[in-house]
Design an enzyme around this catalytic site. Structure first.
Site, mmCIF file in Angstrom:
data_model
loop_
_atom_site.group_PDB
_atom_site.id
_atom_site.type_symbol
_atom_site.label_atom_id
_atom_site.label_comp_id
_atom_site.label_asym_id
_atom_site.label_seq_id
_atom_site.Cartn_x
_atom_site.Cartn_y
_atom_site.Cartn_z
ATOM 1 N N HIS A 127 0.957 -1.169 -0.150
ATOM 2 C CA HIS A 127 -0.614 0.588 0.254
ATOM 3 C C HIS A 127 0.787 1.272 -0.126
ATOM 4 O O HIS A 127 0.815 1.638 0.954
ATOM 5 C CB HIS A 127 -0.798 0.085 0.704
ATOM 6 C CG HIS A 127 -2.447 -0.570 1.333
ATOM 7 N ND1 HIS A 127 -3.312 -1.288 2.074
ATOM 8 C CD2 HIS A 127 -2.827 -1.236 -0.101
ATOM 9 C CE1 HIS A 127 -4.242 -2.055 1.535
ATOM 10 N NE2 HIS A 127 -3.589 -1.840 0.141
ATOM 11 N N HIS A 160 -0.272 -8.998 1.003
ATOM 12 C CA HIS A 160 -1.812 -9.053 1.686
ATOM 13 C C HIS A 160 -2.464 -10.184 2.419
ATOM 14 O O HIS A 160 -2.576 -10.591 2.415
ATOM 15 C CB HIS A 160 -2.601 -7.860 1.585
ATOM 16 C CG HIS A 160 -2.427 -6.654 0.882
ATOM 17 N ND1 HIS A 160 -1.734 -5.909 -0.339
ATOM 18 C CD2 HIS A 160 -1.277 -5.377 1.982
ATOM 19 C CE1 HIS A 160 -1.548 -5.215 -0.101
ATOM 20 N NE2 HIS A 160 -1.083 -4.476 1.151
ATOM 21 N N CYS A 204 3.401 -12.021 2.218
ATOM 22 C CA CYS A 204 4.200 -11.736 3.726
ATOM 23 C C CYS A 204 3.940 -13.175 4.374
ATOM 24 O O CYS A 204 2.846 -14.064 4.483
ATOM 25 C CB CYS A 204 3.837 -10.698 4.537
ATOM 26 S SG CYS A 204 4.535 -10.886 5.547
ATOM 27 N N HIS A 253 -10.174 -4.641 4.235
ATOM 28 C CA HIS A 253 -8.782 -4.694 4.480
ATOM 29 C C HIS A 253 -7.838 -5.507 3.225
ATOM 30 O O HIS A 253 -9.188 -6.962 3.958
ATOM 31 C CB HIS A 253 -7.835 -4.504 5.462
ATOM 32 C CG HIS A 253 -6.795 -4.010 5.201
ATOM 33 N ND1 HIS A 253 -5.539 -5.081 5.340
ATOM 34 C CD2 HIS A 253 -5.845 -3.152 5.126
ATOM 35 C CE1 HIS A 253 -3.847 -4.787 5.089
ATOM 36 N NE2 HIS A 253 -4.242 -3.609 5.371
ATOM 37 N N GLU A 282 -5.967 -7.785 3.802
ATOM 38 C CA GLU A 282 -5.171 -9.356 4.488
ATOM 39 C C GLU A 282 -6.823 -9.347 5.256
ATOM 40 O O GLU A 282 -6.663 -10.936 5.101
ATOM 41 C CB GLU A 282 -4.248 -8.530 5.444
ATOM 42 C CG GLU A 282 -3.720 -9.298 6.458
ATOM 43 C CD GLU A 282 -3.366 -9.047 7.469
ATOM 44 O OE1 GLU A 282 -2.839 -9.641 8.260
ATOM 45 O OE2 GLU A 282 -2.751 -7.760 7.239
ATOM 46 N N SER A 292 -3.059 2.031 4.038
ATOM 47 C CA SER A 292 -2.187 1.235 4.224
ATOM 48 C C SER A 292 -2.287 1.280 5.599
ATOM 49 O O SER A 292 -2.412 2.181 6.696
ATOM 50 C CB SER A 292 -0.757 2.391 4.156
ATOM 51 O OG SER A 292 0.492 1.838 5.609
ATOM 52 N N ASN A 325 -1.275 -0.289 8.736
ATOM 53 C CA ASN A 325 -0.254 0.246 9.689
ATOM 54 C C ASN A 325 0.126 1.853 9.604
ATOM 55 O O ASN A 325 0.342 2.197 10.564
ATOM 56 C CB ASN A 325 1.315 -0.488 9.714
ATOM 57 C CG ASN A 325 1.976 -0.244 8.347
ATOM 58 O OD1 ASN A 325 3.266 0.330 8.762
ATOM 59 N ND2 ASN A 325 1.645 -1.041 7.103
#
Length: 320
Positions: free
Chosen positions: A47, A81, A103, A131, A133, A230, A232
């Protein structure tokens, strides 16, 4: 000529790219180098608009769905993601050369959820709806076997009949403090709930949040370098606010700086989300250096040495 006012910049360490992001970007770069363009990428590889545009110029083609890709022998890469199981299934049906750049820490969550399901448990996923993920993790399991929880209030809505068979996993990029509150509420209501052996929130998310907690109370303003989409990076901005920094903003490029907010300060904290390249951090500090006499100090809270190898399809050059 008027002397520039002094600005003390505390720069957080660690910041920026994590091992999973480095691996994902390297996977696209390597595929372009070995196979040549085009290389198709499902969803933004990470992202960050700057990273995506850079890869696009080199020949990467980003799509939202595999249906947008013509029949091709070119590599098709899945983003960091993670993706629902339906995506690799569709890729196999169409005989795509698929490369999974998920990841490894997200893959860990997928495997945990699958193990819980095989053991007859209903899974609670703590995360943010929509999201990528979260969509990927929920898509690992059959419908009805996983429930998304976003807030402490959501815990009260979980069917009490599930009490004896509950387990939870979390999105890897959440606020450590917010997640802890939800987990505590979950354990208070369902004492038998089974959690992960090791926290799902990734090391990089935790480390970056800890650095912000150290710096934020010491500065008048905080900049988090990163994209609005993003997760995070958004959490870092929230952490800075909670830690007592009165001005905390998420900024992608120097051109986005609101000088009405940042034009009359004497101290500034700077960090970067896990998908933001260091060149953007430097660009923003350079922008401040045009207006201020900048003095930079690094504040380190952890050393990171994590490395993830490339997906196996890219670890060796293809035979001639």
């Amino acid at each position: 000529m008027t002397a520039k006012p002094r600005l003390d910049v505390l720069i957080c360490a660690p910041r920026g790219f994590c091992a999973g992001v480095v691996r994902a970007i390297d996977a696209v770069e390597k595929a372009l180098a070995v196979y040549g363009p085009p290389v198709y990428v499902r969803h933004e590889i990470v992202h960050n608009k700057y990273v995506v545009e850079s890869l696009r110029r080199k020949g990467a083609i980003f799509v939202d769905e595999l249906s947008e890709i013509p029949d091709t022998r070119a590599p098709v890469i899945f983003s960091a993601h993670g993706v629902p199981k339906s995506v690799p299934d569709e890729a196999a049906t169409r005989n795509f050369f698929a490369i999974d750049a998920t990841c490894p820490l997200v893959t860990k969550v997928h495997r945990e959820a699958e193990v819980h399901r095989r053991r007859g448990r209903h899974i609670i996923l703590i995360g943010h709806a929509g999201h990528p993920e979260v969509i990927g993790t929920m898509g690992q399991l059959p419908p009805g076997s996983i429930t998304l929880v976003e807030t402490v209030e959501d815990v009260a809505r979980i069917d009490p009949a599930l009490a004896a068979i509950l387990a939870y996993v979390t999105q890897t990029t959440l606020s450590v403090d917010d997640t802890q509150q939800i987990v505590e509420a979950l354990k208070a209501r369902f004492p038998e709930v089974v959690g992960p052996h090791k926290e799902d929130i990734c090391y990089a998310t935790t480390n970056r949040q800890e650095a912000v907690k150290r710096v934020a109370p010491q500065v008048e303003a905080m900049i988090v370098v990163g994209s609005p989409n993003s997760s995070n990076s958004q959490r870092l901005r929230e952490v800075a606010e909670r830690a007592g920094c009165r001005v905390s903003r998420l900024i992608l490029r120097a051109e986005d700086i609101d000088w009405a907010l940042f034009g009359n300060i004497s101290s500034l904290g700077v960090t970067a989300g896990a998908s933001a390249p260091e060149v953007l951090v430097e660009e923003i500090i350079d922008a401040f250096a045009e207006r201020y006499d900048v003095h930079v100090e690094s504040v380190s809270t952890a050393d990171e040495s994590v490395f993830f190898p490339l997906p196996r399809e890219l670890r060796a050059e293809p035979a001639e």
